[in-house]
Structure formats: structure tokens, C-alpha cells
Design a protein around this motif. Structure first.
Motif, PDB file in Angstrom:
ATOM      1  N   ASP A  47      30.538   3.211  41.961  1.00 45.09           N
ATOM      2  CA  ASP A  47      31.250   2.269  42.834  1.00 45.09           C
ATOM      3  C   ASP A  47      30.518   0.936  42.949  1.00 45.09           C
ATOM      4  O   ASP A  47      31.122  -0.078  43.293  1.00 45.09           O
ATOM      5  CB  ASP A  47      31.433   2.880  44.223  1.00 45.09           C
ATOM      6  N   GLY A  48      29.219   0.966  42.686  1.00 43.91           N
ATOM      7  CA  GLY A  48      28.457  -0.286  42.645  1.00 43.91           C
ATOM      8  C   GLY A  48      28.142  -0.913  43.982  1.00 43.91           C
ATOM      9  O   GLY A  48      27.783  -2.099  44.029  1.00 43.91           O
ATOM     10  N   ASP A  49      28.280  -0.163  45.083  1.00 44.45           N
ATOM     11  CA  ASP A  49      28.046  -0.744  46.405  1.00 44.45           C
ATOM     12  C   ASP A  49      26.817  -0.177  47.107  1.00 44.45           C
ATOM     13  O   ASP A  49      26.610  -0.410  48.296  1.00 44.45           O
ATOM     14  CB  ASP A  49      29.268  -0.532  47.299  1.00 44.45           C
ATOM     15  N   ILE A  50      25.984   0.543  46.378  1.00 45.39           N
ATOM     16  CA  ILE A  50      24.808   1.160  46.973  1.00 45.39           C
ATOM     17  C   ILE A  50      23.643   0.165  46.970  1.00 45.39           C
ATOM     18  O   ILE A  50      23.332  -0.448  45.942  1.00 45.39           O
ATOM     19  CB  ILE A  50      24.415   2.445  46.205  1.00 45.39           C
ATOM     20  N   ASP A  51      22.996   0.033  48.125  1.00 38.66           N
ATOM     21  CA  ASP A  51      21.865  -0.899  48.243  1.00 38.66           C
ATOM     22  C   ASP A  51      20.539  -0.240  47.855  1.00 38.66           C
ATOM     23  O   ASP A  51      19.688  -0.892  47.247  1.00 38.66           O
ATOM     24  CB  ASP A  51      21.776  -1.429  49.678  1.00 38.66           C
ATOM     25  N   VAL A  52      20.370   1.023  48.241  1.00 43.19           N
ATOM     26  CA  VAL A  52      19.146   1.753  47.908  1.00 43.19           C
ATOM     27  C   VAL A  52      19.508   3.198  47.590  1.00 43.19           C
ATOM     28  O   VAL A  52      20.332   3.809  48.288  1.00 43.19           O
ATOM     29  CB  VAL A  52      18.115   1.720  49.061  1.00 43.19           C
ATOM     30  N   LEU A  53      18.881   3.724  46.540  1.00 41.82           N
ATOM     31  CA  LEU A  53      19.042   5.138  46.206  1.00 41.82           C
ATOM     32  C   LEU A  53      17.769   5.874  46.607  1.00 41.82           C
ATOM     33  O   LEU A  53      16.679   5.517  46.171  1.00 41.82           O
ATOM     34  CB  LEU A  53      19.281   5.289  44.701  1.00 41.82           C
TER      35      LEU A  53
END
Length: 345
Positions: A47-53
Motif C-alpha cells: 500500500d506504500g503508506d507505512i512510515d516504519v516497519l
């Protein structure tokens, strides 16, 4: 408008710990998305909306290190905080080498959650600074490209204008009968053409800060040779030049000096005798210094004594070399004239 909460994807196969992380970090204003497997995590990253994994080392379907390699291979992947319950330093080192921004040792109690929160905050800030730097570099690169395009267009127009002026001077020369006036106009036309050649090189190059001096001198020699042929001179100009680059402002001065030296040799070196060769050599003699030699096998001149013609060319050479901060010397040779120009670059 309130800031959008940072989205944190937390991958851990422990459902209870996942809920605890969601609860505690959620209170801090973060949106915690918990999944238990690597495949589910990779799917969510699309989805490309993750700030940190946040990635745990031990997962049911593979190790976190295996997943980290897949994440690092993707474009625009989020920063990774690696979590491990193992005290083996090798795991943490491997995670950092594989691209993790930080790692946190999983322990029982509130220390783990506090350390995890701090690591996430640091990863967000580092990512923000990196993106800001990349954006600034991209904007600077785009601005430079626009400026270079504009400068290329300016050089194109200047070169065309100078070529037109040179043509007009040539036309005027054909209408003049006085030999001295003809010679003065011919010299003026040659100087204009030499400078026009620099601007022509600039709008056909990828870097307007520099001029490929070997290619420029080749064009300049060809232009002088063509002009000499029209004037009935049969001297042959030969260029021996290494691939060299000069800053644009210095290249203009070098062009003027070489034009004068070659033109003077063409007019006076083989006076009252069979025409011969004029050699132009360009080479780098040491790092940061190049030299250009113009020599002939004619009557010879050491840079002093009786001057042929009006002497304007010699004054132009001396003034231009001085302004360039270059050294120009006429060497004592068995036959002909040798002028050696050395320039710091």
C-alpha cells in the motif's frame, strides 16, 4: 489541521504482545498495524503508506532477516526497526548490515516498549531528514538543469551573433582596397571567430563549466586554415593535443592567444620563402597545469626586437596571457619560432 498519525507496521507472531504494542504506542498518537506473518507483512507494505516497519526476528514462516532482505530490495521501503529476543550480537549486526535503521532487544516489562517507542521516533525523524535532503537535492538538480538549458540557449545565440558579426567584417574587408585596412579587418574577424568558437562548444556540451580544449583547438585550427586558404596562404596547421578540459573563462583566453600565435605564424613565419608547417601542441605537464606550444620552422622570432605588422597581435597575446595568470615564453630553437604557454587549471 492535525497531523496524520505515523503508521507503524508491527510484524510479530505473538498476538498478545502485538495487542500490547498497539495499546501502548497507540496512546502515543501512532497508528499501529499488527500482522503475525512475513507474507501478510509484505502484502501490507504494497500500500506504500507505512512510515516504519517493526520486524521481529523469529516468525512462523521465516526469519526476520530473510524478510528484511526482501524489504530492502524494494524501492521506497520504510525504515526498519529490528526486534530480537536473542542476546546474540551477531543477529543485531546482521540486521544492521541488511539495512535495518535500528534494533531493539525484546525484554519483559516496560523497558522494551519504551526502547521500541524511542527507536520508532528516531527512525521517523531520520527518514524525514533523508527525504528532505533528497527532495532538496532533486530540486537543486532540476534547477541546475533548467539553468544549463537556459545558458546553452544563451551561448547558442551569442555564437550565432558573433558569427554574423565576423561575416559582416569579412564582407566589409572585401570592399576595402587599402592593404593595411584589409589586414586589420582580417585580424578582427579572426579574433571574433575564435571567441564564437568557444560559445559554440558551450551549447553543444553537457557541462558548460568546462571546454574540451583539444576539440576546440581542432575547430579553431580548421577555421584559421580555411581563412588562410582564402587569403592565398599555404601554411599547414597540424594539431597534436591530448584530451584536456579547461574552465570556460580560461578557455576563452587560450583561444584568443592561440588564434594570435597561429595567425602571426601564418602571416610572417614563411615570408619570402616556401610555406611550411605550423604545429599546435596541447598537453598536461603535471596535475593542475597544462601547456600549449605553437611552433613553426620559419624565419624565427624570440618575442622581442622588430615586430612585423602593427604589433597589435603581440600586445593582445601579452595582455591576455597576463590576465590569464599564465606564463608565455619564446624559446631559442635552431629553426623557426616556438611559443610555450603554461596555464594553471
Amino acid at each position: 489541521m492535525p497531523n496524520t498519525p505515523a503508521k507503524i507496521l508491527y510484524i510479530d507472531d505473538d498476538p498478545a504482545l502485538g495487542r500490547l504494542v498497539q495499546k501502548v504506542l497507540g496512546r502515543q498518537g501512532r497508528d499501529i498495524i499488527h500482522v503475525t506473518g512475513a507474507d501478510d507483512g509484505l502484502e501490507r507494505l504494497k500500500d506504500g503508506d507505512i512510515d516504519v516497519l517493526v520486524l521481529d526476528h523469529y516468525l512462523a514462516d521465516r526469519t526476520g532477516l530473510a524478510m528484511l532482505e526482501e524489504v530492502a530490495a524494494r524501492e521506497n521501503s520504510p525504515p526498519v526497526v529490528y526486534v530480537t529476543g536473542s542476546t546474540e550480537a551477531a543477529i543485531a549486526v546482521a540486521a544492521l548490515k541488511s539495512g535495518a535503521a535500528d534494533y531493539v532487544l525484546k525484554t519483559v516489562g516496560e523497558d522494551f516498549l519504551e526502547l521500541l517507542s524511542n527507536a520508532i521516533e528516531q527512525a521517523i525523524e531520520t527518514s524525514r531528514l533523508r527525504k528532505a535532503r533528497e527532495r532538496a537535492e532533486r530540486e537543486m538538480r532540476e534547477a541546475r538543469e533548467r539553468a544549463e538549458l537556459a545558458l546553452a540557449e544563451v551561448n547558442h545565440r551569442v555564437a550565432n551573433s558573433l558569427a554574423l558579426v565576423a561575416a559582416l567584417v569579412r564582407l566589409q574587408m572585401s570592399a576595402v582596397t587599402d592593404p593595411a585596412a584589409k589586414e586589420a579587418l582580417a585580424e578582427t574577424q579572426g579574433r571574433i571567430s575564435a571567441i564564437a568558437g568557444i560559445h559554440k562548444r558551450l551549447y553543444t556540451t553537457d557541462d558548460v563549466r568546462f571546454v574540451e580544449i583539444d576539440a576546440y583547438l581542432g575547430n579553431l585550427a580548421s577555421d584559421i586554415q580555411a581563412t588562410m586558404s582564402l587569403d592565398g596562404s599555404a601554411a599547414d596547421i597540424r594539431l597534436l593535443a591530448e584530451p584536456l578540459r579547461l574552465p570556460t573563462d580560461k578557455a576563452v583566453s587560450v583561444g584568443v592567444i592561440v588564434n594570435e600565435l597561429v595567425t602571426n605564424a601564418a602571416k610572417y613565419a614563411y615570408r619570402d620563402r616556401e610555406a611550411g608547417e605550423i604545429r599546435v601542441k596541447a598537453s598536461q605537464i603535471e596535475p593542475g597545469k597544462i601547456e600549449i606550444v605553437v611552433e613553426d620552422d620559419g624565419i624565427g622570432w624570440m618575442g622581442e626586437g622588430k615586430i612585423h605588422g602593427t604589433g597589435v597581435g603581440s600586445r593582445v597575446i601579452a595582455a591576455t596571457a597576463s590576465g590569464l595568470g599564465a606564463t608565455l615564453a619564446y624559446e631559442n630553437v635552431a629553426r623557426g619560432t616556438r611559443a610555450r604557454l603554461q596555464i594553471e587549471i
